[in-house]
Design a protein around this motif. Structure first.
Motif, PDB file in Angstrom:
ATOM      1  N   TRP A 182      13.488   6.153   3.134  1.00 25.34           N
ATOM      2  CA  TRP A 182      14.838   5.744   3.521  1.00 25.34           C
ATOM      3  C   TRP A 182      15.490   6.867   4.317  1.00 25.34           C
ATOM      4  O   TRP A 182      15.016   8.004   4.322  1.00 25.34           O
ATOM      5  CB  TRP A 182      15.659   5.403   2.278  1.00 25.34           C
ATOM      6  CG  TRP A 182      15.901   6.565   1.348  1.00 25.34           C
ATOM      7  CD1 TRP A 182      14.988   7.137   0.512  1.00 25.34           C
ATOM      8  CD2 TRP A 182      17.114   7.284   1.175  1.00 25.34           C
ATOM      9  NE1 TRP A 182      15.555   8.172  -0.177  1.00 25.34           N
ATOM     10  CE2 TRP A 182      16.866   8.291   0.200  1.00 25.34           C
ATOM     11  CE3 TRP A 182      18.383   7.182   1.713  1.00 25.34           C
ATOM     12  CZ2 TRP A 182      17.851   9.178  -0.212  1.00 25.34           C
ATOM     13  CZ3 TRP A 182      19.370   8.061   1.303  1.00 25.34           C
ATOM     14  CH2 TRP A 182      19.097   9.050   0.347  1.00 25.34           C
TER      15      TRP A 182
ATOM     16  N   THR B 172      16.360   1.721   5.502  1.00 22.36           N
ATOM     17  CA  THR B 172      14.950   1.753   5.122  1.00 22.36           C
ATOM     18  C   THR B 172      14.102   2.209   6.289  1.00 22.36           C
ATOM     19  O   THR B 172      14.325   1.799   7.430  1.00 22.36           O
ATOM     20  CB  THR B 172      14.499   0.361   4.653  1.00 22.36           C
ATOM     21  OG1 THR B 172      15.353  -0.073   3.589  1.00 22.36           O
ATOM     22  CG2 THR B 172      13.067   0.377   4.173  1.00 22.36           C
TER      23      THR B 172
ATOM     24  N   HIS C 153      18.195  -5.984   2.127  1.00 25.19           N
ATOM     25  CA  HIS C 153      17.025  -5.105   2.239  1.00 25.19           C
ATOM     26  C   HIS C 153      15.724  -5.904   2.154  1.00 25.19           C
ATOM     27  O   HIS C 153      14.816  -5.719   2.973  1.00 25.19           O
ATOM     28  CB  HIS C 153      17.088  -4.047   1.137  1.00 25.19           C
ATOM     29  CG  HIS C 153      15.776  -3.369   0.877  1.00 25.19           C
ATOM     30  ND1 HIS C 153      15.194  -2.496   1.767  1.00 25.19           N
ATOM     31  CD2 HIS C 153      14.925  -3.458  -0.187  1.00 25.19           C
ATOM     32  CE1 HIS C 153      14.039  -2.076   1.271  1.00 25.19           C
ATOM     33  NE2 HIS C 153      13.856  -2.643   0.096  1.00 25.19           N
TER      34      HIS C 153
ATOM     35  N   TYR D  53      14.183   3.573  -4.083  1.00 29.61           N
ATOM     36  CA  TYR D  53      13.101   3.429  -3.106  1.00 29.61           C
ATOM     37  C   TYR D  53      11.760   3.861  -3.694  1.00 29.61           C
ATOM     38  O   TYR D  53      10.713   3.500  -3.157  1.00 29.61           O
ATOM     39  CB  TYR D  53      13.414   4.238  -1.848  1.00 29.61           C
ATOM     40  CG  TYR D  53      14.316   3.485  -0.896  1.00 29.61           C
ATOM     41  CD1 TYR D  53      13.797   2.582   0.017  1.00 29.61           C
ATOM     42  CD2 TYR D  53      15.687   3.660  -0.932  1.00 29.61           C
ATOM     43  CE1 TYR D  53      14.613   1.878   0.891  1.00 29.61           C
ATOM     44  CE2 TYR D  53      16.525   2.969  -0.071  1.00 29.61           C
ATOM     45  CZ  TYR D  53      15.980   2.076   0.838  1.00 29.61           C
ATOM     46  OH  TYR D  53      16.804   1.384   1.690  1.00 29.61           O
TER      47      TYR D  53
ATOM     48  N   VAL E  58      20.912  -0.657   5.784  1.00 31.34           N
ATOM     49  CA  VAL E  58      21.156  -1.471   4.598  1.00 31.34           C
ATOM     50  C   VAL E  58      22.632  -1.308   4.209  1.00 31.34           C
ATOM     51  O   VAL E  58      23.079  -0.175   4.011  1.00 31.34           O
ATOM     52  CB  VAL E  58      20.252  -1.049   3.424  1.00 31.34           C
ATOM     53  CG1 VAL E  58      20.579  -1.859   2.180  1.00 31.34           C
ATOM     54  CG2 VAL E  58      18.788  -1.224   3.797  1.00 31.34           C
TER      55      VAL E  58
END
Length: 329
Positions: A142, A89, A123, A162, A107
């Motif tokens: 990301w 992230t 996350h 995302y 992640v």
């Protein structure tokens, strides 16, 4: 420190209707299986629906701080055996269409063919901790390592996830192959192509990306890029250098005291007090007591080293077990 990338390169990825499944700790996504009669009816109805073309994106450039590249590279070096790439992230700010990436974290995930599994609990936990540390930074997208052109179908699934975490997420691709002695950095934004509210494809558009370092960061990057980086002392070299400086200081103090006692130099009261305080601070032990104390210290260090190795093994085992709980794809 500046790295500019090519712009205007477009990569499109066909994204069939996909499904994203969630539980408390994992989200996994894959293209859906054969559609039933209801889906065929929906597809027939959507054939009459208008085609929604993607509109322009709001983000037109990305600025990356060097610490982000170091974090991604460190995560890639520490990746599990057999894992081709790492994802994570991006955190930062968005202002006037410019995304400034200031921090990131990896992640845990697993992927195979066109299926991807993400550890959502990890996350969310990391995002909450980062928010407590720096409330101004938010999720902006990301990152992934490797060549993004070879994994567009999986990237589209991750990008869709995302897209639920932040509006208009940015995909930062870091080339860790090291070809040509350089580490390429590319940034992408995506636009969805849908028919009747149903997403059929996702287009990835490359935007300008540059690496910018602040004054404090430039000090470290300049040191790493200079020739002095090859001459940085190690632990033993630093310890030996400290002992040499201590021995030189003791020789200077001894020469000063001998000169004052012999009448060759006038004594300084302040210097004499400092020397007396330094001598009084040295503990007085017999040879046997000193050897016993040294042996106890060595045993304590050995025990601490053993416990740290044991904790490291437990953490590695827990990470393996946590990865095994993810869907085997």
């Amino acid at each position: 420190m500046h790295m500019a990338n090519r712009s205007s390169a477009r990569v499109s990825s066909i994204l069939p209707s996909n499904c994203i499944h969630r539980n408390e700790s994992t989200v996994w996504a894959s293209p859906s299986s054969a559609e039933g009669a209801g889906d065929r009816q929906a597809a027939a109805a959507s054939s009459m629906a208008p085609l929604n073309l993607p509109v322009g994106v709001t983000e037109n450039s990305v600025r990356v701080h060097p610490v982000v590249l170091f974090t991604i590279t460190d995560a890639f070096i520490r990746r599990n055996d057999g894992q081709e790439r790492v994802i994570g992230t991006l955190l930062g700010t968005v202002s006037d269409g410019v995304v400034e990436v200031k921090n990131c974290y990896a992640v845990p995930h697993s992927e195979s063919n066109d299926q991807v599994a993400l550890d959502v609990q990890h996350h969310q936990t990391m995002a909450a901790l980062q928010q407590r540390v720096s409330s101004r930074e938010r999720i902006v997208g990301w990152f992934s390592t490797g060549d993004p052109d070879t994994s567009r179908s999986r990237d589209a699934l991750i990008h869709s996830f995302y897209g639920q975490e932040c509006p208009n997420p940015v995909h930062l691709a870091l080339d860790t192959s090291g070809q040509g002695g350089r580490m390429g950095v590319r940034a992408f934004v995506s636009r969805a192509l849908s028919v009747g509210g149903r997403e059929l494809a996702r287009e990835f558009l490359e935007v300008d990306c540059e690496v910018r370092a602040g004054e404090a960061e430039r000090v470290g990057t300049d040191l790493l890029t200079s020739e002095l980086a090859d001459n940085l002392p190690g632990d033993m070299e630093g310890l030996a250098e400290s002992f040499e400086r201590l021995q030189h200081s003791l020789q200077q103090a001894q020469e000063y005291v001998d000169a004052v006692v012999a009448g060759k130099q006038k004594g300084n009261t302040a210097v004499g007090r400092h020397l007396a305080d330094a001598v009084a601070a040295v503990p007085h032990f017999t040879k046997a007591d000193f050897e016993k104390m040294l042996a106890d210290q060595q045993n304590d260090c050995t025990l601490v080293l053993f416990l740290s190795k044991l904790i490291q093994a437990h953490l590695a085992l827990a990470d393996k077990l946590g990865t095994m709980q993810l869907p085997l794809l």
